[in-house]
Design an enzyme around this catalytic site. Structure first.
Site, short mmCIF file in Angstrom:
data_model
loop_
_atom_site.label_atom_id
_atom_site.label_comp_id
_atom_site.label_asym_id
_atom_site.label_seq_id
_atom_site.Cartn_x
_atom_site.Cartn_y
_atom_site.Cartn_z
N ASP A 27 0.83 -1.21 0.00
CA ASP A 27 0.00 0.00 0.00
C ASP A 27 0.87 1.26 0.00
O ASP A 27 1.98 1.25 0.51
CB ASP A 27 -0.93 -0.03 1.23
N GLY A 28 0.33 2.32 -0.57
CA GLY A 28 1.00 3.62 -0.53
C GLY A 28 1.51 4.10 -1.88
O GLY A 28 2.18 5.13 -1.95
N TRP A 32 2.82 7.93 -2.69
CA TRP A 32 4.21 8.07 -3.17
C TRP A 32 4.23 8.98 -4.40
O TRP A 32 5.06 9.87 -4.52
CB TRP A 32 4.77 6.69 -3.51
N HIS A 44 2.09 3.23 -9.05
CA HIS A 44 1.86 1.80 -9.30
C HIS A 44 3.01 1.21 -10.12
O HIS A 44 3.46 0.09 -9.85
CB HIS A 44 0.53 1.58 -10.02
N LEU A 138 10.85 -20.57 -4.67
CA LEU A 138 9.93 -19.64 -3.99
C LEU A 138 8.59 -19.72 -4.70
O LEU A 138 8.55 -19.75 -5.93
CB LEU A 138 10.47 -18.20 -4.09
C1 IPE Z 1 -5.46 -2.82 -0.11
O1 IPE Z 1 -5.12 -1.49 -0.29
C2 IPE Z 1 -5.44 -3.55 -1.41
C3 IPE Z 1 -4.15 -3.65 -2.09
C4 IPE Z 1 -2.99 -3.22 -1.67
C5 IPE Z 1 -4.21 -4.34 -3.33
P1 IPE Z 1 -6.25 -0.35 -0.38
O2 IPE Z 1 -5.50 0.94 -0.54
O3 IPE Z 1 -7.22 -0.68 -1.44
O4 IPE Z 1 -6.94 -0.45 1.04
P2 IPE Z 1 -7.90 0.57 1.82
O5 IPE Z 1 -8.99 0.95 0.88
O6 IPE Z 1 -7.06 1.75 2.17
O7 IPE Z 1 -8.35 -0.18 3.01
C1 IPE Z 2 -1.72 0.17 -3.32
O1 IPE Z 2 -1.48 1.52 -3.36
C2 IPE Z 2 -1.96 -0.41 -4.68
C3 IPE Z 2 -3.33 -0.87 -4.94
C4 IPE Z 2 -4.31 -0.85 -4.10
C5 IPE Z 2 -3.59 -1.37 -6.28
P1 IPE Z 2 -2.65 2.58 -3.33
O2 IPE Z 2 -3.05 2.91 -4.71
O3 IPE Z 2 -3.74 2.13 -2.45
O4 IPE Z 2 -1.91 3.82 -2.69
P2 IPE Z 2 -2.51 4.88 -1.65
O5 IPE Z 2 -3.03 4.10 -0.48
O6 IPE Z 2 -3.58 5.62 -2.36
O7 IPE Z 2 -1.34 5.73 -1.30
MG MG Z 3 -4.15 2.37 -0.48
#
Ligand code: IPE
Ligand code: IPE
Ligand code: MG
Length: 250
Positions: A27-28, A32, A44, A138
């Site tokens: 996540d993030g 970023w 992404h 793995l």
């Molecule tokens: C969880 O992240 C799903 C993935 C990393 C694929 P999200 O960014 O979608 O989660 P929420 O919505 O903040 O809980």
């Molecule tokens: C995780 O990063 C990737 C996916 C859920 C596909 P996010 O797109 O959720 O990134 P933030 O949480 O908005 O920073």
């Molecule tokens: Mg997210």
């Protein structure tokens, strides 16, 4: 034939210093990119690069199973444009990376409700899985259109199909029908990006996983960060319901 693993609730699994199975919510990416005034999709794309590093770091550390949450069953709620770009990235990553994974002895699995993906993507997934099927260094599982609730319900549906007389399965009976029945339960769960929630990831399988949350955004998560997570894991006492004293006596 599916190899059966110890269940954390029905048995006490053997544990090793290096987690056998690490599951990560990557996540993030969006934040970023935002910090750099870039479109979310740039985050992404950078995130995909990190996957390569973390796969290598896991091989180096002797981790046997790495499971990555790539797209949740709720991520369809995002703007259409972002969803399309994520699908494109997934296609490109499969096109570019499967050969390398194969050379590195990685077995690729993709789990989730794949029926919603287009045929090209499904075909790439199938070919990637087939090509890497015999590898044992793995197992890399990518969770795509995955939801923990979907997984449990899907397992139940398939169990019912095999047991037309009905009844209710117990844990042992249902477990082989879950989408990751080929892997032991995760020892270590990592979520990058600062949020402290499970977001419908492996609800059943995380029953006794050690949880590790870090503020580091996924595109910044490297081998060193992984090592820090493993070190944190090594300081945990995994009791599986027992007392510390019981562990000392073993
Ligand atoms: C969880 O992240 C799903 C993935 C990393 C694929 P999200 O960014 O979608 O989660 P929420 O919505 O903040 O809980
Ligand atoms: C995780 O990063 C990737 C996916 C859920 C596909 P996010 O797109 O959720 O990134 P933030 O949480 O908005 O920073
Ligand atoms: Mg997210």
């Amino acid at each position: 034939m599916i190899k059966r693993f110890f269940s954390s609730t029905l048995d006490v699994p053997a544990i090793s210093a290096v987690p056998r199975h690490i599951a990560i919510i990557m996540d993030g990416n969006g934040r970023w990119a935002k910090k750099r005034l870039l479109p979310r999709v740039a985050g992404h794309a950078q995130g995909v690069e990190r996957v390569r590093d973390i796969v290598e770091a896991c091989i180096h550390q002797g981790v046997e199973y790495l499971t990555l949450f790539a797209f949740s069953s709720e991520n369809w709620r995002r703007p259409q444009d972002e969803v399309s770009r994520l699908m494109e990235l997934f296609v490109h990553a499969l096109e570019r990376e499967v050969g390398k994974l194969h050379r590195n002895g990685v077995r690729l699995k993709v789990v989730g409700d794949l029926s919603r993906f287009d045929t090209h993507l499904r075909d790439l997934i199938e070919r990637g899985e087939k090509r890497t099927h015999g590898n044992a260094r793995l197992t890399l599982t990518v969770c795509a259109n995955y939801g923990g609730r979907w997984d449990i319900l899907n397992a139940f549906k398939h169990w019912l199909a095999d047991h037309p007389d009905g009844g209710v399965p117990d844990e042992e009976a249902l477990a082989p029908y879950l989408s990751m029945a080929y892997a032991p339960e995760p020892d270590l769960f990592i979520r990058t990006g600062g949020e402290q929630r499970v977001s419908n990831f492996l609800l059943w399988q995380l029953a006794y996983a050690e949880l590790y949350f870090t503020e580091v955004l996924w595109p910044d998560f490297d081998g060193k960060q992984l090592e820090a997570a493993i070190q944190s894991y090594q300081r945990r006492e995994r009791r599986f319901g027992r007392t510390s004293e019981q562990l000392d006596k073993r």
